[in-house]
Each structure stands twice: as C-alpha cells, then as structure tokens.
Design an enzyme around this catalytic site. Sequence first.
Site, PDB file in Angstrom:
ATOM      1  N   LEU A   8       3.980  18.397   8.106  1.00 34.65           N
ATOM      2  CA  LEU A   8       5.166  17.649   8.515  1.00 34.65           C
ATOM      3  C   LEU A   8       5.098  16.291   7.842  1.00 34.65           C
ATOM      4  O   LEU A   8       4.003  15.762   7.596  1.00 34.65           O
ATOM      5  CB  LEU A   8       5.195  17.455  10.040  1.00 34.65           C
ATOM      6  CG  LEU A   8       5.419  18.690  10.918  1.00 34.65           C
ATOM      7  CD1 LEU A   8       5.309  18.308  12.389  1.00 34.65           C
ATOM      8  CD2 LEU A   8       6.768  19.337  10.633  1.00 34.65           C
ATOM      9  N   ASP A   9       6.239  15.704   7.550  1.00 36.62           N
ATOM     10  CA  ASP A   9       6.264  14.373   6.952  1.00 36.62           C
ATOM     11  C   ASP A   9       5.609  13.359   7.887  1.00 36.62           C
ATOM     12  O   ASP A   9       5.597  13.541   9.111  1.00 36.62           O
ATOM     13  CB  ASP A   9       7.712  13.929   6.686  1.00 36.62           C
ATOM     14  CG  ASP A   9       8.416  14.802   5.662  1.00 36.62           C
ATOM     15  OD1 ASP A   9       7.724  15.409   4.832  1.00 36.62           O
ATOM     16  OD2 ASP A   9       9.660  14.872   5.716  1.00 36.62           O
ATOM     17  N   LYS A  10       5.108  12.298   7.320  1.00 34.72           N
ATOM     18  CA  LYS A  10       4.429  11.253   8.100  1.00 34.72           C
ATOM     19  C   LYS A  10       5.263  10.789   9.286  1.00 34.72           C
ATOM     20  O   LYS A  10       4.746  10.623  10.395  1.00 34.72           O
ATOM     21  CB  LYS A  10       4.117  10.060   7.184  1.00 34.72           C
ATOM     22  CG  LYS A  10       3.579   8.832   7.913  1.00 34.72           C
ATOM     23  CD  LYS A  10       3.400   7.665   6.954  1.00 34.72           C
ATOM     24  CE  LYS A  10       2.986   6.401   7.708  1.00 34.72           C
ATOM     25  NZ  LYS A  10       2.840   5.235   6.806  1.00 34.72           N
ATOM     26  N   THR A  24       7.772  12.302  10.794  1.00 34.63           N
ATOM     27  CA  THR A  24       8.313  13.367  11.646  1.00 34.63           C
ATOM     28  C   THR A  24       7.311  13.685  12.745  1.00 34.63           C
ATOM     29  O   THR A  24       6.116  13.782  12.496  1.00 34.63           O
ATOM     30  CB  THR A  24       8.598  14.633  10.815  1.00 34.63           C
ATOM     31  OG1 THR A  24       9.526  14.320   9.771  1.00 34.63           O
ATOM     32  CG2 THR A  24       9.195  15.731  11.673  1.00 34.63           C
ATOM     33  N   ARG A  45      16.319  16.618   5.742  1.00 36.94           N
ATOM     34  CA  ARG A  45      16.728  15.240   5.460  1.00 36.94           C
ATOM     35  C   ARG A  45      17.723  15.176   4.298  1.00 36.94           C
ATOM     36  O   ARG A  45      18.732  14.451   4.362  1.00 36.94           O
ATOM     37  CB  ARG A  45      15.484  14.396   5.169  1.00 36.94           C
ATOM     38  CG  ARG A  45      14.554  14.311   6.366  1.00 36.94           C
ATOM     39  CD  ARG A  45      13.165  13.804   6.012  1.00 36.94           C
ATOM     40  NE  ARG A  45      13.185  12.410   5.551  1.00 36.94           N
ATOM     41  CZ  ARG A  45      12.093  11.743   5.219  1.00 36.94           C
ATOM     42  NH1 ARG A  45      10.899  12.330   5.272  1.00 36.94           N
ATOM     43  NH2 ARG A  45      12.182  10.484   4.818  1.00 36.94           N
TER      44      ARG A  45
END
Length: 237
Positions: free
Chosen positions: A64-66, A68, A167
């Site tokens: 997961l993105d930082k 998120t 996104r």
Amino acid sequence: MNETVAPAPDLLARLLHRDGLMLIIDKPAGVPVHRGPKGGPSLEDAFDQLRFGLPRPPALAHRLDKDTSGCLVLGRHRKALERLGKLFKSGRIGKTYWAVVEGAPEGDEGEIDLALGRLDAARGWWMRPDPLGLPARTSWRVLGRSADSGRAFVEFAPHTGRTHQIRVHAQAMGWPILGDPIYGSGRREGAPPLHLHARAIDVPMQEGKPSARAVAPAPAHMREALAACGWRGDETG
C-alpha cells in the site's frame, strides 16, 4: 545530536486476521511498508512482532502507498507468499477502498476503464492515463455527499492492481482524492493527509474453503470528512 527515531507501531493491536498461512493488519497512514532507496523506518521493521512462534517474521504479499491506511496482507512463509502472489496477480482477491474526493461524481456508481502508464522516468512511480499503457479498471459507487464542501464519500473496487490506480482514475474523472500530494491538492502547505483507506479485503486462500475477509476501521484522520458526507460510524458501515 542524536536523531529521534519514531517508535515502531504496535502491530499486534492492529491485527485484523490470523491463520496458519497469512496475517492481515490495519496499516497506519504515513508509514511506508518497506524501506525506500533513501532508507528510513518502515512497517517491515516491526514484522518481528508477528512471528507467533515461527522462525521468521511474515513478509509483504502486496503493498500500500505510504499515505494509504487499511488492510495489508502478509504471508507467513514461502509457500503462502507464492499462493498469495498468484491470487493478487490473477485478480482473485477482492479489494474495497474508501475515499473522500474533491468534486462530486455526477452519477451514483460506475466503472472507470482507463489504461495507465508511467508519467516519465524521472518521476518514479507517478502514473498517468496512457492509451498505450497497461489496462486498468476500477468500479465506484457514492456512499455519501457533502452539500457544503462539494465533496463525496466514494467506495472504490479496483479490478486490476496498477500503481496509484485509484488515485489516477479519480483525478482523471475530475474528482481527485482529498489530500493527494501527487494527483490532487495535497501538495499545498497545510493540506490534509491523503483520504484513501483500504477498507476491506477478501482472500480465497484455500480452494473449497470460505475466503478470509478483514475490515479495517475508518482511520482517525478521515472521520471528520466522512461524517460531513453522511457517514455515521463503523457500526453502520
């Protein structure tokens, strides 16, 4: 002068699911899942908390993105990671995300079918719509709206797993995710954090057996904006 090191998150308190093959944890926002090229603390640093008697800590089955938050799947050993890798690659894992977007969708639900490619080599993982890129599909439905702010509470279900897919798709539709520092207005000073949360995940880990499902509670930084869009708390969904 000694640099202050942020304490490792208590992952035991964030454990959503545990079995002999995998774990699902509620990832906090603002923490990268693994060390980047510049180093620094990451969620992986705390995985030793989750061995539960095994000789090695679990490992990431996806990322997961930082910024998120929400459901993150870990494999407990090599064979489990191989199985999870195949499930993610084949699109058999069901993923549900919650977001607050700026600018309300005209309809109440739909599907975005828009191929994605790299923005340019210098931007690393930044993506853009690209007809020559990789196929990317995301279903969405509006769960609430705020008449005052013009924002909406949207549930996303990605059918493919491209980098920054939700996104970029949201931005391309004209309603970027609140606080997005790359594709929205989050790069402004004093902007809120990214309002994107991996709400639920459904993993058909073993053939012939029920899927493992986990649901992550709405994170604290999103609750005010969610409530403004009509969300009444996790007890009501």
